[in-house]
Scaffold this active site. Sequence first.
Site, PDB file in Angstrom:
ATOM      1  N   GLY A  39      -2.198   2.658  15.236  1.00 15.78           N
ATOM      2  CA  GLY A  39      -1.034   3.096  14.102  1.00 15.78           C
ATOM      3  C   GLY A  39      -1.251   4.412  13.272  1.00 15.78           C
ATOM      4  O   GLY A  39      -1.331   4.360  12.350  1.00 15.78           O
ATOM      5  N   ALA A  40      -1.894   5.417  14.224  1.00 14.64           N
ATOM      6  CA  ALA A  40      -2.425   6.622  13.464  1.00 14.64           C
ATOM      7  C   ALA A  40      -1.639   7.786  13.282  1.00 14.64           C
ATOM      8  O   ALA A  40      -1.924   8.927  12.963  1.00 14.64           O
ATOM      9  CB  ALA A  40      -3.646   7.021  13.999  1.00 14.64           C
ATOM     10  N   GLY A  43       1.855   7.100   7.683  1.00 13.77           N
ATOM     11  CA  GLY A  43       1.493   6.234   6.757  1.00 13.77           C
ATOM     12  C   GLY A  43      -0.314   6.395   6.396  1.00 13.77           C
ATOM     13  O   GLY A  43      -0.860   7.147   6.576  1.00 13.77           O
ATOM     14  N   GLY A  45      -2.360   4.859   8.611  1.00 13.39           N
ATOM     15  CA  GLY A  45      -3.293   5.440   9.531  1.00 13.39           C
ATOM     16  C   GLY A  45      -3.476   6.845   9.745  1.00 13.39           C
ATOM     17  O   GLY A  45      -4.444   7.315  10.197  1.00 13.39           O
ATOM     18  N   SER A 170      -3.466  -7.663   4.444  1.00 13.37           N
ATOM     19  CA  SER A 170      -2.649  -7.654   3.527  1.00 13.37           C
ATOM     20  C   SER A 170      -3.097  -8.904   2.434  1.00 13.37           C
ATOM     21  O   SER A 170      -3.654  -9.868   2.737  1.00 13.37           O
ATOM     22  CB  SER A 170      -1.164  -8.078   3.648  1.00 13.37           C
ATOM     23  N   TYR A 193       5.321 -12.376   8.718  1.00  8.92           N
ATOM     24  CA  TYR A 193       4.364 -11.370   8.067  1.00  8.92           C
ATOM     25  C   TYR A 193       3.095 -11.891   7.731  1.00  8.92           C
ATOM     26  O   TYR A 193       1.900 -11.515   7.813  1.00  8.92           O
ATOM     27  CB  TYR A 193       5.121 -10.254   7.215  1.00  8.92           C
TER      28      TYR A 193
END
Length: 300
Positions: A39-40, A43, A45, A170, A193
């Site tokens: 996920g780079a 945001g 990442g 999280s 989530y």
Amino acid sequence: MYGARAWCASERGGSKPVEDLYILGAVRPTEEQTILVTGATDGLGRQVALDLAGRGATVLVHGRNPEKIEDTVDEIRRGSGKAESYVADLSSLAEVRRLAEDVRADHDRLDVLVNNAGIGSGSDGTRRELSADGLELRFAVNYLAGFLLTIELLALLRASAPARVVNVSSAGQMPIDFADPMLEHGYSGVRAYCQSKLAQIMFTAELAERVPPDELAVTALHPATYMDTNMVRESGAPITSTVRQGADATERLIADPSLDGVSGRYFNGMRETRPDPQAADPAARTQLWDLSERLVAGAA
């Protein structure tokens, strides 16, 4: 053995790495480190990938959108950094396996794996979604993909010891109901989530029990609350933190030499803290591990 410089706290309470910090305080300097960030392309990442490349690491940039991957890689290379592209949709376990195969084929070492990719609770918190393998989508993407990727890359990580795995989780956590882990009954996006994020932490603690910390240090963190990212903006939540704050906390777990050998811990920003009590239950962690193995085997 190469030395490691100190991690310096900023006057604002955050942290930043000194210019030539050696990743992990290990025998290899930063410019010889190879780090995979999932996920780079957006945001947190993306910021972490840019920062690590700016310090000389070879960054393996993962995403599911080839154009966004190339944009990130191009930005790194314009700054004379080293980066490589890896495309995979983590909602498909077959693509997770292919990603691991590609990394193993391309590299004879992997110093750090950052399991950062994830999705939020969804714009419609009542609509249950499924992955390509028919699994509850948030459990599949936020947790199970990182579980499988880590297991597939474990031998490479251990051969690169001392290595690290950082799971971006999280503070939003809910216990897993093992009678209904795919949330077929009473579904809500928030529950999905939060369950997936606790699963990450439980995996962190269990993996730390199974692998010596001098070979692999695995940690999890809540980087910052409601960072200014697309995921948070799409959820409608108020922005209360910056991506910079989250990146500083994440990079500390990647790079701070004082954390060498620290494994199985959960951090809220810069501070170690306790997650939901289910993460401290060995039986629940083993149950999650066994469930995860069955699910990934079923998708083989």
